[in-house]
Motif scaffolding. Structure first.
Motif, PDB file in Angstrom:
ATOM      1  N   LYS A 196      40.945  56.564  40.145  1.00 22.29           N
ATOM      2  CA  LYS A 196      39.739  55.926  41.415  1.00 22.29           C
ATOM      3  C   LYS A 196      39.289  57.088  42.213  1.00 22.29           C
ATOM      4  CE  LYS A 196      38.094  52.033  43.908  1.00 22.29           C
ATOM      5  NZ  LYS A 196      38.616  51.272  45.397  1.00 22.29           N
ATOM      6  N   ALA A 197      37.964  57.601  42.550  1.00 25.26           N
ATOM      7  CA  ALA A 197      37.846  58.486  44.003  1.00 25.26           C
ATOM      8  C   ALA A 197      36.964  57.530  44.789  1.00 25.26           C
ATOM      9  CB  ALA A 197      37.173  59.856  43.383  1.00 25.26           C
ATOM     10  N   VAL A 198      37.348  58.177  45.916  1.00 23.48           N
ATOM     11  CA  VAL A 198      36.714  57.758  47.171  1.00 23.48           C
ATOM     12  C   VAL A 198      35.685  58.152  48.319  1.00 23.48           C
ATOM     13  CG1 VAL A 198      36.257  55.313  48.727  1.00 23.48           C
ATOM     14  CG2 VAL A 198      37.286  54.979  46.729  1.00 23.48           C
ATOM     15  N   ALA A 199      35.137  57.949  48.111  1.00 26.59           N
ATOM     16  CA  ALA A 199      34.124  59.788  49.267  1.00 26.59           C
ATOM     17  C   ALA A 199      34.146  59.119  50.309  1.00 26.59           C
ATOM     18  CB  ALA A 199      32.424  59.512  48.370  1.00 26.59           C
ATOM     19  N   THR A 200      33.941  57.952  50.956  1.00 21.11           N
ATOM     20  CA  THR A 200      33.856  57.699  52.104  1.00 21.11           C
ATOM     21  C   THR A 200      35.237  58.390  52.342  1.00 21.11           C
ATOM     22  OG1 THR A 200      34.144  55.620  51.790  1.00 21.11           O
ATOM     23  CG2 THR A 200      32.177  56.665  51.912  1.00 21.11           C
ATOM     24  N   THR A 201      36.647  57.566  51.947  1.00 24.82           N
ATOM     25  CA  THR A 201      37.895  58.360  52.436  1.00 24.82           C
ATOM     26  C   THR A 201      38.442  59.465  52.197  1.00 24.82           C
ATOM     27  OG1 THR A 201      38.754  57.240  50.688  1.00 24.82           O
ATOM     28  CG2 THR A 201      37.655  56.213  52.694  1.00 24.82           C
ATOM     29  N   GLY A 202      37.676  60.511  51.164  1.00 23.75           N
ATOM     30  CA  GLY A 202      38.443  61.695  50.317  1.00 23.75           C
ATOM     31  C   GLY A 202      39.239  61.096  49.346  1.00 23.75           C
ATOM     32  N   GLU A 203      39.496  60.031  49.682  1.00 24.48           N
ATOM     33  CA  GLU A 203      40.925  59.789  48.434  1.00 24.48           C
ATOM     34  C   GLU A 203      40.841  59.262  46.905  1.00 24.48           C
ATOM     35  OE1 GLU A 203      43.033  56.406  50.643  1.00 24.48           O
ATOM     36  OE2 GLU A 203      44.314  57.308  51.839  1.00 24.48           O
ATOM     37  N   VAL A 204      42.412  60.089  46.794  1.00 22.22           N
ATOM     38  CA  VAL A 204      41.597  60.161  44.943  1.00 22.22           C
ATOM     39  C   VAL A 204      42.967  58.969  44.741  1.00 22.22           C
ATOM     40  CG1 VAL A 204      41.059  61.551  42.526  1.00 22.22           C
ATOM     41  CG2 VAL A 204      39.463  61.670  44.865  1.00 22.22           C
ATOM     42  N   THR A 205      43.182  58.359  43.406  1.00 16.70           N
ATOM     43  CA  THR A 205      44.179  56.986  43.011  1.00 16.70           C
ATOM     44  C   THR A 205      43.944  57.365  41.503  1.00 16.70           C
ATOM     45  OG1 THR A 205      44.048  55.527  45.026  1.00 16.70           O
ATOM     46  CG2 THR A 205      45.356  55.089  43.308  1.00 16.70           C
ATOM     47  N   VAL A 206      45.261  58.347  41.121  1.00 17.33           N
ATOM     48  CA  VAL A 206      45.586  58.260  40.217  1.00 17.33           C
ATOM     49  C   VAL A 206      47.277  58.052  39.295  1.00 17.33           C
ATOM     50  CG1 VAL A 206      45.763  60.394  38.423  1.00 17.33           C
ATOM     51  CG2 VAL A 206      44.774  60.729  40.584  1.00 17.33           C
ATOM     52  N   VAL A 207      46.371  57.338  38.593  1.00 17.62           N
ATOM     53  CA  VAL A 207      47.526  56.654  37.656  1.00 17.62           C
ATOM     54  C   VAL A 207      47.989  57.386  36.859  1.00 17.62           C
ATOM     55  CG1 VAL A 207      48.205  54.422  36.655  1.00 17.62           C
ATOM     56  CG2 VAL A 207      47.155  54.224  38.348  1.00 17.62           C
ATOM     57  N   SER A 208      49.619  57.501  36.248  1.00 12.81           N
ATOM     58  CA  SER A 208      49.436  58.508  34.519  1.00 12.81           C
ATOM     59  C   SER A 208      51.121  57.949  34.809  1.00 12.81           C
ATOM     60  CB  SER A 208      49.710  59.731  35.254  1.00 12.81           C
ATOM     61  OG  SER A 208      50.386  60.267  36.449  1.00 12.81           O
ATOM     62  N   ALA A 209      50.895  58.705  33.756  1.00 16.37           N
ATOM     63  CA  ALA A 209      52.136  57.906  32.437  1.00 16.37           C
ATOM     64  C   ALA A 209      54.080  59.042  33.173  1.00 16.37           C
ATOM     65  CB  ALA A 209      52.007  58.560  30.867  1.00 16.37           C
ATOM     66  N   ALA A 210      53.869  60.021  34.290  1.00 19.63           N
ATOM     67  CA  ALA A 210      54.519  60.225  34.593  1.00 19.63           C
ATOM     68  C   ALA A 210      53.817  60.918  36.043  1.00 19.63           C
ATOM     69  CB  ALA A 210      55.305  60.954  33.502  1.00 19.63           C
ATOM     70  N   PRO A 211      54.691  61.882  36.689  1.00 22.41           N
ATOM     71  CA  PRO A 211      54.750  62.601  37.652  1.00 22.41           C
ATOM     72  C   PRO A 211      53.186  63.772  37.128  1.00 22.41           C
ATOM     73  CG  PRO A 211      56.742  61.912  38.394  1.00 22.41           C
ATOM     74  CD  PRO A 211      55.835  61.673  36.796  1.00 22.41           C
ATOM     75  N   LEU A 212      52.404  63.974  37.763  1.00 20.69           N
ATOM     76  CA  LEU A 212      52.055  65.251  37.744  1.00 20.69           C
ATOM     77  C   LEU A 212      51.968  66.372  38.408  1.00 20.69           C
ATOM     78  CD1 LEU A 212      48.288  63.618  37.329  1.00 20.69           C
ATOM     79  CD2 LEU A 212      49.353  63.800  35.540  1.00 20.69           C
ATOM     80  N   ASP A 213      51.457  67.481  37.611  1.00 20.86           N
ATOM     81  CA  ASP A 213      52.176  68.873  38.426  1.00 20.86           C
ATOM     82  C   ASP A 213      50.713  69.035  39.215  1.00 20.86           C
ATOM     83  OD1 ASP A 213      52.212  72.148  39.246  1.00 20.86           O
ATOM     84  OD2 ASP A 213      51.582  71.953  37.309  1.00 20.86           O
ATOM     85  N   GLU A 214      51.149  69.801  40.458  1.00 20.08           N
ATOM     86  CA  GLU A 214      49.676  69.325  41.335  1.00 20.08           C
ATOM     87  C   GLU A 214      49.232  70.375  41.035  1.00 20.08           C
ATOM     88  OE1 GLU A 214      49.603  69.519  46.542  1.00 20.08           O
ATOM     89  OE2 GLU A 214      50.702  67.913  45.707  1.00 20.08           O
ATOM     90  N   GLU A 215      49.286  71.581  40.589  1.00 20.25           N
ATOM     91  CA  GLU A 215      48.793  72.524  40.531  1.00 20.25           C
ATOM     92  C   GLU A 215      47.723  71.987  39.215  1.00 20.25           C
ATOM     93  OE1 GLU A 215      48.338  75.359  42.049  1.00 20.25           O
ATOM     94  OE2 GLU A 215      49.548  73.991  43.893  1.00 20.25           O
TER      95      GLU A 215
END
Length: 79
Positions: free
Chosen positions: A43-62
């Motif tokens: 879920k990305a929100v342009a007004t705040t610049g926040e992107v909330t990601v739900v994943s099965a395991a922690p994601l590689d930031e790269e």
């Protein structure tokens, strides 16, 4: 910010993305991140610049950085 969610094994991470200004931007970022293996929700929100990601395991930031870059935006880091 990374937190465990009610769904066993899933992780929610909030990222800060710079440059988003509209719904099309949100869709581009969401589309690219959703293609990362293990991602179940974005879920990305342009007004705040926040992107909330739900994943099965922690994601590689790269991997997230590469997806955001592919969409034409810049990952500022975790919120």
């Amino acid at each position: 910010m990374t937190t465990q969610t009610d769904t066993p094994g899933s992780v929610t991470t909030v990222y800060q993305v710079s440059g988003m200004s509209c719904g099309h931007c949100e869709g581009s970022v969401s589309g690219e991140i959703s293609e990362i293996p293990g991602v179940t929700s974005v879920k990305a929100v342009a007004t705040t610049g926040e992107v909330t990601v739900v994943s099965a395991a922690p994601l590689d930031e790269e991997a997230v950085r590469a997806a955001v870059d592919e969409a034409g935006f810049e990952l500022a880091g975790q919120a």
